[in-house]
Write a protein that holds these residues in place. Sequence first.
Motif, PDB file in Angstrom:
ATOM      1  N   MET A  14       0.808  -1.204   0.000  1.00 14.96           N
ATOM      2  CA  MET A  14       0.000   0.000   0.000  1.00 14.96           C
ATOM      3  C   MET A  14       0.849   1.265   0.000  1.00 14.96           C
ATOM      4  SD  MET A  14      -3.095   0.283   2.609  1.00 14.96           S
ATOM      5  CE  MET A  14      -3.252   1.911   3.266  1.00 14.96           C
ATOM      6  N   PHE A  15       1.894   1.278   0.803  1.00 14.97           N
ATOM      7  CA  PHE A  15       2.686   2.495   0.947  1.00 14.97           C
ATOM      8  C   PHE A  15       3.540   2.751  -0.285  1.00 14.97           C
ATOM      9  CE2 PHE A  15       1.931   1.042   5.332  1.00 14.97           C
ATOM     10  CZ  PHE A  15       1.122   2.099   5.709  1.00 14.97           C
ATOM     11  N   VAL A  16       3.961   1.698  -0.940  1.00 18.96           N
ATOM     12  CA  VAL A  16       4.731   1.870  -2.173  1.00 18.96           C
ATOM     13  C   VAL A  16       3.858   2.526  -3.236  1.00 18.96           C
ATOM     14  CG1 VAL A  16       5.822   0.654  -4.092  1.00 18.96           C
ATOM     15  CG2 VAL A  16       6.351  -0.007  -1.732  1.00 18.96           C
ATOM     16  N   ILE A  17       2.639   1.996  -3.403  1.00 20.67           N
ATOM     17  CA  ILE A  17       1.725   2.565  -4.405  1.00 20.67           C
ATOM     18  C   ILE A  17       1.369   4.003  -4.045  1.00 20.67           C
ATOM     19  CG2 ILE A  17      -0.573   2.338  -5.448  1.00 20.67           C
ATOM     20  CD1 ILE A  17       1.321   0.202  -6.411  1.00 20.67           C
ATOM     21  N   PHE A  18       1.105   4.220  -2.762  1.00 19.83           N
ATOM     22  CA  PHE A  18       0.789   5.559  -2.276  1.00 19.83           C
ATOM     23  C   PHE A  18       1.959   6.514  -2.560  1.00 19.83           C
ATOM     24  CE2 PHE A  18       0.680   8.721   1.133  1.00 19.83           C
ATOM     25  CZ  PHE A  18      -0.606   9.203   0.988  1.00 19.83           C
ATOM     26  N   GLY A  19       3.163   6.039  -2.286  1.00 17.86           N
ATOM     27  CA  GLY A  19       4.364   6.855  -2.509  1.00 17.86           C
ATOM     28  C   GLY A  19       4.580   7.149  -3.985  1.00 17.86           C
ATOM     29  N   VAL A  20       4.372   6.135  -4.816  1.00 19.86           N
ATOM     30  CA  VAL A  20       4.504   6.331  -6.264  1.00 19.86           C
ATOM     31  C   VAL A  20       3.501   7.383  -6.720  1.00 19.86           C
ATOM     32  CG1 VAL A  20       4.037   5.232  -8.500  1.00 19.86           C
ATOM     33  CG2 VAL A  20       5.456   4.058  -6.814  1.00 19.86           C
ATOM     34  N   GLY A  21       2.263   7.281  -6.195  1.00 12.89           N
ATOM     35  CA  GLY A  21       1.227   8.257  -6.534  1.00 12.89           C
ATOM     36  C   GLY A  21       1.638   9.659  -6.112  1.00 12.89           C
ATOM     37  N   ALA A  22       2.199   9.779  -4.913  1.00 14.33           N
ATOM     38  CA  ALA A  22       2.585  11.096  -4.397  1.00 14.33           C
ATOM     39  C   ALA A  22       3.739  11.684  -5.212  1.00 14.33           C
ATOM     40  CB  ALA A  22       2.974  10.983  -2.926  1.00 14.33           C
ATOM     41  N   ALA A  23       4.727  10.845  -5.530  1.00 15.03           N
ATOM     42  CA  ALA A  23       5.881  11.330  -6.290  1.00 15.03           C
ATOM     43  C   ALA A  23       5.456  11.800  -7.675  1.00 15.03           C
ATOM     44  CB  ALA A  23       6.932  10.226  -6.410  1.00 15.03           C
ATOM     45  N   VAL A  24       4.617  10.994  -8.323  1.00 14.45           N
ATOM     46  CA  VAL A  24       4.150  11.372  -9.652  1.00 14.45           C
ATOM     47  C   VAL A  24       3.219  12.584  -9.554  1.00 14.45           C
ATOM     48  CG1 VAL A  24       2.847  10.601 -11.667  1.00 14.45           C
ATOM     49  CG2 VAL A  24       4.492   9.064 -10.593  1.00 14.45           C
ATOM     50  N   GLY A  25       2.416  12.640  -8.467  1.00  5.17           N
ATOM     51  CA  GLY A  25       1.541  13.788  -8.242  1.00  5.17           C
ATOM     52  C   GLY A  25       2.338  15.078  -8.096  1.00  5.17           C
ATOM     53  N   PHE A  26       3.451  14.996  -7.411  1.00  3.11           N
ATOM     54  CA  PHE A  26       4.331  16.153  -7.234  1.00  3.11           C
ATOM     55  C   PHE A  26       4.774  16.687  -8.595  1.00  3.11           C
ATOM     56  CE2 PHE A  26       8.501  18.079  -6.707  1.00  3.11           C
ATOM     57  CZ  PHE A  26       8.294  18.936  -5.630  1.00  3.11           C
ATOM     58  N   ILE A  27       5.214  15.766  -9.439  1.00  2.63           N
ATOM     59  CA  ILE A  27       5.662  16.150 -10.782  1.00  2.63           C
ATOM     60  C   ILE A  27       4.499  16.715 -11.592  1.00  2.63           C
ATOM     61  CG2 ILE A  27       6.500  15.191 -12.977  1.00  2.63           C
ATOM     62  CD1 ILE A  27       8.142  13.214 -11.168  1.00  2.63           C
ATOM     63  N   SER A  28       3.333  16.083 -11.446  1.00  4.87           N
ATOM     64  CA  SER A  28       2.193  16.545 -12.240  1.00  4.87           C
ATOM     65  C   SER A  28       1.748  17.931 -11.783  1.00  4.87           C
ATOM     66  CB  SER A  28       1.055  15.524 -12.178  1.00  4.87           C
ATOM     67  OG  SER A  28       0.319  15.676 -11.002  1.00  4.87           O
ATOM     68  N   GLY A  29       1.791  18.171 -10.483  1.00  2.03           N
ATOM     69  CA  GLY A  29       1.413  19.492  -9.989  1.00  2.03           C
ATOM     70  C   GLY A  29       2.396  20.561 -10.428  1.00  2.03           C
ATOM     71  N   MET A  30       3.661  20.193 -10.478  1.00  2.00           N
ATOM     72  CA  MET A  30       4.711  21.132 -10.825  1.00  2.00           C
ATOM     73  C   MET A  30       4.618  21.557 -12.289  1.00  2.00           C
ATOM     74  SD  MET A  30       8.564  20.471  -9.755  1.00  2.00           S
ATOM     75  CE  MET A  30       9.960  21.140 -10.589  1.00  2.00           C
ATOM     76  N   PHE A  31       4.333  20.590 -13.150  1.00  2.00           N
ATOM     77  CA  PHE A  31       4.350  20.890 -14.591  1.00  2.00           C
ATOM     78  C   PHE A  31       2.962  21.025 -15.192  1.00  2.00           C
ATOM     79  CE2 PHE A  31       8.312  18.363 -13.987  1.00  2.00           C
ATOM     80  CZ  PHE A  31       9.197  19.403 -14.182  1.00  2.00           C
ATOM     81  N   GLY A  32       1.936  20.721 -14.418  1.00  2.00           N
ATOM     82  CA  GLY A  32       0.598  20.779 -14.971  1.00  2.00           C
ATOM     83  C   GLY A  32       0.317  19.668 -15.960  1.00  2.00           C
ATOM     84  N   VAL A  33       0.959  18.535 -15.763  1.00  2.00           N
ATOM     85  CA  VAL A  33       0.671  17.376 -16.601  1.00  2.00           C
ATOM     86  C   VAL A  33       0.070  16.296 -15.716  1.00  2.00           C
ATOM     87  CG1 VAL A  33       2.478  17.864 -18.268  1.00  2.00           C
ATOM     88  CG2 VAL A  33       3.012  16.454 -16.287  1.00  2.00           C
ATOM     89  N   GLY A  34      -0.612  15.324 -16.310  1.00  2.00           N
ATOM     90  CA  GLY A  34      -1.288  14.302 -15.526  1.00  2.00           C
ATOM     91  C   GLY A  34      -0.324  13.349 -14.835  1.00  2.00           C
ATOM     92  N   GLY A  35       0.807  13.115 -15.453  1.00  2.00           N
ATOM     93  CA  GLY A  35       1.773  12.203 -14.865  1.00  2.00           C
ATOM     94  C   GLY A  35       1.530  10.754 -15.231  1.00  2.00           C
ATOM     95  N   GLY A  36       0.509  10.494 -16.025  1.00  2.00           N
ATOM     96  CA  GLY A  36       0.213   9.120 -16.422  1.00  2.00           C
ATOM     97  C   GLY A  36       1.359   8.460 -17.163  1.00  2.00           C
ATOM     98  N   PHE A  37       2.120   9.249 -17.917  1.00  2.00           N
ATOM     99  CA  PHE A  37       3.215   8.672 -18.696  1.00  2.00           C
ATOM    100  C   PHE A  37       4.326   8.140 -17.805  1.00  2.00           C
ATOM    101  CE2 PHE A  37       4.635  12.967 -18.105  1.00  2.00           C
ATOM    102  CZ  PHE A  37       6.019  12.921 -18.106  1.00  2.00           C
ATOM    103  N   LEU A  38       4.331   8.544 -16.522  1.00  2.00           N
ATOM    104  CA  LEU A  38       5.278   7.963 -15.564  1.00  2.00           C
ATOM    105  C   LEU A  38       4.609   6.856 -14.768  1.00  2.00           C
ATOM    106  CD1 LEU A  38       6.759  11.260 -14.111  1.00  2.00           C
ATOM    107  CD2 LEU A  38       7.943   9.644 -15.599  1.00  2.00           C
TER     108      LEU A  38
END
Lengths: 311, 258
Positions: A14-38
Amino acid sequence: MQLYLPIAEWPVNMFVIFGVGAAVGFISGMFGVGGGFLLTPLLVFSGVSPAVAVASVSAQVVASSTSGALSYWRRKAIDWKMAIYLLIGGMLGSGLGVMAFAALRRVGQLDLVIGLCYVFFLGFLGIFMTWESIGVILAQRKQTEAQPPKKLRQHGWMHAMPFPVKFPRSRLVISAIPVLLLGLGIGFLGTLLGIGGGFLIVPAMIYLLKVPPSVVVGTSLVQMVATMSFATFLQAAQNHTVDIVLGLLLMIGGVIGAQFGAQIGQRLRGEQLRALLGLLILSVGIRFAYELVVTPSEPYSLDRSYTGGQP
Amino acid sequence: MSRTSPLRTLAFLAGLLAAALPARAEKLAAALSTPMVSITSNFAGTELTVFGSIAPDRGKAAPVGGYDVVIVLEGPRSGVLARRKERIFGVWINRSRRAYPDVPAFHAMASTLPLSMVVEPKEAIRLGLGVSDLRFGGHNENADAESRDFHDAVLRLQQNRGVYAEYPTSVSFLGDQLFATAIPIPAEVPVGTYEARITAYAGKRLVAQETLGLLVVKSGFSQRVADLAARWPVVYGLLSVAIALFTGWLGGVLFRRD
């Protein structure tokens, strides 16, 4: 903590998936992209089947785009008229994407097509964005005078096309055709590749449609919310591949990560942001190219969803 | 004619008796620690204990070398499509493929000693004991090299995924007659109807066997979500979108800073 995914039929930490979501979310928030490609490749790497990963990420993209779109809405940084044109094309493209997805999966070439698309789009876009933004940064070092605000623009070949539409918020008059086609293309690729398509639509709007950067991100987010909601619904209803438990974990991580990313993003200049995003996109593209070309350690793969009939 | 009849009848009966009762008759009784493995949301794998007793029939002596026990836990058989990547214009592409309609979704083997010390290789294949003894898709020893490669690849990939495994020497005897083993059930275990086949050997000869059933099912929240998705896909799809929109909105409200 182990969590069993009911649709993926696969246990994950659970925490790995949550962490992956948060890390990708950080990138998506920063650039305004969805982050799905990561996110999609990361999930496939952790054992989730590509079909479930692609579909569940589309649900996650809806969530991350929604919170982003709302924040741009409050700042009135959305061209609603253009968003509606984009999402009309987007829904059509999304429907085609779900069909192509199912057909490619049947013949066993889904991974190849996803890989090639990633290499092609990410590679070209990454190079282009990095090159362009570094050019801007270097030019600014030399001369720092502000450019005059631009007037309503009518752009060369776009102007020559029929059905011109006025987009007052973007101070733009262009034909409806390229806008609809862009929506269609993004909807199709987004659904097929399990990405929101923000990394494609943002540069396309900036460089092709010449939409002012101030409304590009907000408008593309609105388009993504609508198109990916549609894609999520179709994947769930038709392909039965949306794992909402996986999606929810990614969403919660992603929404939280995106808030912090957005704050960092606002402090960076546009061209710096573009250079960083360009490098990130390029590196993901190279990673996919490497996988396609290098001799795999295991050339065999199993499709456990095979139900008979002639392969 | 009438004089030989009783003798013949006797010989016939003796023959029947010999066929019905092998030279050595053993009594095998076995049980599983549970008839059902429930996959709940926090399922992280479990263990299935298989225990039982093997004893010679009343009045008979136990074999000199004692008994060996082999336990096979096998999941439902289903279709699997194996694909092989080949290099085309420098790019690795799925090219050849083999369809197998009857690949076990799960296979675990536990034994008292390594299989080669318990049973003849041919018998191990006939009973599908070890992972490499599994046969599917009509595969046999006369298959060509490519078929063998594909067959081996399926076994290898299933092992890598953790659904095929062997635990030689994991079955232990408590005294002369009682045996027990704990077979690990990984979190990746596929759902379905399983069979636990317990076989006993003496001097590389099968002396007794028993088959028990096991169910692996999703339960609780996992099962409700899977049911909803399968039975009401439109509702599930709308619900998924609603959850995504709500989560995004909630995140935006909670973390609003402007």
